[in-house]
Scaffold this motif. Sequence first.
Motif, PDB file in Angstrom:
ATOM      1  N   ALA A 294      52.606  18.690   3.798  1.00  0.00           N
ATOM      2  CA  ALA A 294      52.146  19.790   2.953  1.00  0.00           C
ATOM      3  C   ALA A 294      51.538  20.879   3.837  1.00  0.00           C
ATOM      4  N   PRO A 295      51.531  22.110   3.372  1.00  0.00           N
ATOM      5  CA  PRO A 295      50.958  23.203   4.171  1.00  0.00           C
ATOM      6  C   PRO A 295      49.526  22.906   4.587  1.00  0.00           C
ATOM      7  N   GLY A 296      49.258  23.003   5.887  1.00  0.00           N
ATOM      8  CA  GLY A 296      47.908  22.804   6.397  1.00  0.00           C
ATOM      9  C   GLY A 296      47.466  21.361   6.472  1.00  0.00           C
ATOM     10  N   LYS A 297      48.376  20.437   6.221  1.00  0.00           N
ATOM     11  CA  LYS A 297      48.012  19.021   6.245  1.00  0.00           C
ATOM     12  C   LYS A 297      48.880  18.257   7.235  1.00  0.00           C
ATOM     13  N   GLN A 298      48.409  17.080   7.588  1.00  0.00           N
ATOM     14  CA  GLN A 298      49.181  16.236   8.490  1.00  0.00           C
ATOM     15  C   GLN A 298      50.324  15.553   7.739  1.00  0.00           C
ATOM     16  N   ARG A 299      51.329  15.151   8.508  1.00  0.00           N
ATOM     17  CA  ARG A 299      52.433  14.409   7.928  1.00  0.00           C
ATOM     18  C   ARG A 299      51.918  13.098   7.324  1.00  0.00           C
ATOM     19  N   GLU A 300      52.505  12.715   6.205  1.00  0.00           N
ATOM     20  CA  GLU A 300      52.037  11.537   5.460  1.00  0.00           C
ATOM     21  C   GLU A 300      53.223  10.685   5.069  1.00  0.00           C
ATOM     22  N   LEU A 301      53.106   9.384   5.297  1.00  0.00           N
ATOM     23  CA  LEU A 301      54.139   8.462   4.829  1.00  0.00           C
ATOM     24  C   LEU A 301      53.993   8.307   3.316  1.00  0.00           C
ATOM     25  N   VAL A 302      55.033   8.629   2.582  1.00  0.00           N
ATOM     26  CA  VAL A 302      54.994   8.557   1.127  1.00  0.00           C
ATOM     27  C   VAL A 302      55.429   7.175   0.641  1.00  0.00           C
ATOM     28  N   ALA A 303      56.578   6.728   1.114  1.00  0.00           N
ATOM     29  CA  ALA A 303      57.116   5.443   0.664  1.00  0.00           C
ATOM     30  C   ALA A 303      58.143   4.955   1.673  1.00  0.00           C
ATOM     31  N   ARG A 304      58.283   3.639   1.731  1.00  0.00           N
ATOM     32  CA  ARG A 304      59.297   3.043   2.583  1.00  0.00           C
ATOM     33  C   ARG A 304      59.855   1.815   1.898  1.00  0.00           C
ATOM     34  N   VAL A 305      61.094   1.482   2.258  1.00  0.00           N
ATOM     35  CA  VAL A 305      61.734   0.288   1.701  1.00  0.00           C
ATOM     36  C   VAL A 305      62.469  -0.419   2.831  1.00  0.00           C
ATOM     37  N   SER A 306      62.259  -1.718   2.915  1.00  0.00           N
ATOM     38  CA  SER A 306      62.915  -2.498   3.953  1.00  0.00           C
ATOM     39  C   SER A 306      64.349  -2.815   3.535  1.00  0.00           C
ATOM     40  N   ASN A 307      65.112  -3.387   4.458  1.00  0.00           N
ATOM     41  CA  ASN A 307      66.499  -3.707   4.111  1.00  0.00           C
ATOM     42  C   ASN A 307      66.588  -4.913   3.184  1.00  0.00           C
ATOM     43  N   ASP A 308      65.465  -5.577   2.909  1.00  0.00           N
ATOM     44  CA  ASP A 308      65.457  -6.610   1.863  1.00  0.00           C
ATOM     45  C   ASP A 308      64.588  -6.172   0.689  1.00  0.00           C
ATOM     46  N   ASN A 309      64.469  -4.839   0.551  1.00  0.00           N
ATOM     47  CA  ASN A 309      63.888  -4.207  -0.641  1.00  0.00           C
ATOM     48  C   ASN A 309      62.400  -4.454  -0.854  1.00  0.00           C
ATOM     49  N   ILE A 310      61.671  -4.653   0.197  1.00  0.00           N
ATOM     50  CA  ILE A 310      60.211  -4.653   0.110  1.00  0.00           C
ATOM     51  C   ILE A 310      59.757  -3.195   0.216  1.00  0.00           C
ATOM     52  N   THR A 311      58.922  -2.787  -0.718  1.00  0.00           N
ATOM     53  CA  THR A 311      58.517  -1.378  -0.791  1.00  0.00           C
ATOM     54  C   THR A 311      57.026  -1.211  -0.527  1.00  0.00           C
ATOM     55  N   ASN A 312      56.687  -0.049  -0.008  1.00  0.00           N
ATOM     56  CA  ASN A 312      55.293   0.346   0.211  1.00  0.00           C
ATOM     57  C   ASN A 312      55.140   1.810  -0.183  1.00  0.00           C
ATOM     58  N   TYR A 313      53.962   2.126  -0.744  1.00  0.00           N
ATOM     59  CA  TYR A 313      53.696   3.493  -1.192  1.00  0.00           C
ATOM     60  C   TYR A 313      52.297   3.919  -0.737  1.00  0.00           C
ATOM     61  N   VAL A 314      52.158   5.186  -0.488  1.00  0.00           N
ATOM     62  CA  VAL A 314      50.812   5.726  -0.303  1.00  0.00           C
ATOM     63  C   VAL A 314      50.114   5.688  -1.656  1.00  0.00           C
ATOM     64  N   ASP A 315      48.810   5.475  -1.647  1.00  0.00           N
ATOM     65  CA  ASP A 315      48.073   5.268  -2.899  1.00  0.00           C
ATOM     66  C   ASP A 315      48.259   6.423  -3.885  1.00  0.00           C
ATOM     67  N   SER A 316      48.351   7.639  -3.394  1.00  0.00           N
ATOM     68  CA  SER A 316      48.390   8.810  -4.270  1.00  0.00           C
ATOM     69  C   SER A 316      49.656   8.906  -5.120  1.00  0.00           C
ATOM     70  N   VAL A 317      50.684   8.144  -4.781  1.00  0.00           N
ATOM     71  CA  VAL A 317      51.927   8.225  -5.554  1.00  0.00           C
ATOM     72  C   VAL A 317      52.241   6.936  -6.305  1.00  0.00           C
ATOM     73  N   LYS A 318      51.426   5.925  -6.130  1.00  0.00           N
ATOM     74  CA  LYS A 318      51.688   4.647  -6.806  1.00  0.00           C
ATOM     75  C   LYS A 318      51.688   4.847  -8.319  1.00  0.00           C
TER      76      LYS A 318
END
Length: 121
Positions: free
Chosen positions: A40-64
């Motif tokens: 986002a403008p003026g902010k650091q890069r942030e990991l939003v979500a990721r998914v492994s090749n066996d479909n394990i997912t992770n999200y940043v708290d703000s988008v859960k």
Amino acid sequence: QVQLVESGGGLVQAGGSLRLSCAASGSIFNIYDMGWYRRAPGKQRELVARVSNDNITNYVDSVKGRFSISRDNAKRTVYLQMNNLKVEDTAVYYCFGDINWGSLMRRDIQWGRGTQVTVSP
């Protein structure tokens, strides 16, 4: 070489939805994690979500509870369904893949060029 191409960004009103897609192509042997970062403008890069090749997912708290990540391994594509969007979700969204590729079987993180998501009040 490997390419990751994003699509699906745009302008939406708060409370609306968008779906981002990112397709990987090239001399690919395997794709491990895939996911999305945002800046986002003026902010650091942030990991939003990721998914492994066996479909394990992770999200940043703000988008859960609002965002959902998924992948189609046959299409080498990762998706980010974004619902109930907020103004603070406005950012450039970059997809990434942890990819095994090329004649030398390299493994590294490949990036898309980014897609703009703008959420208006």
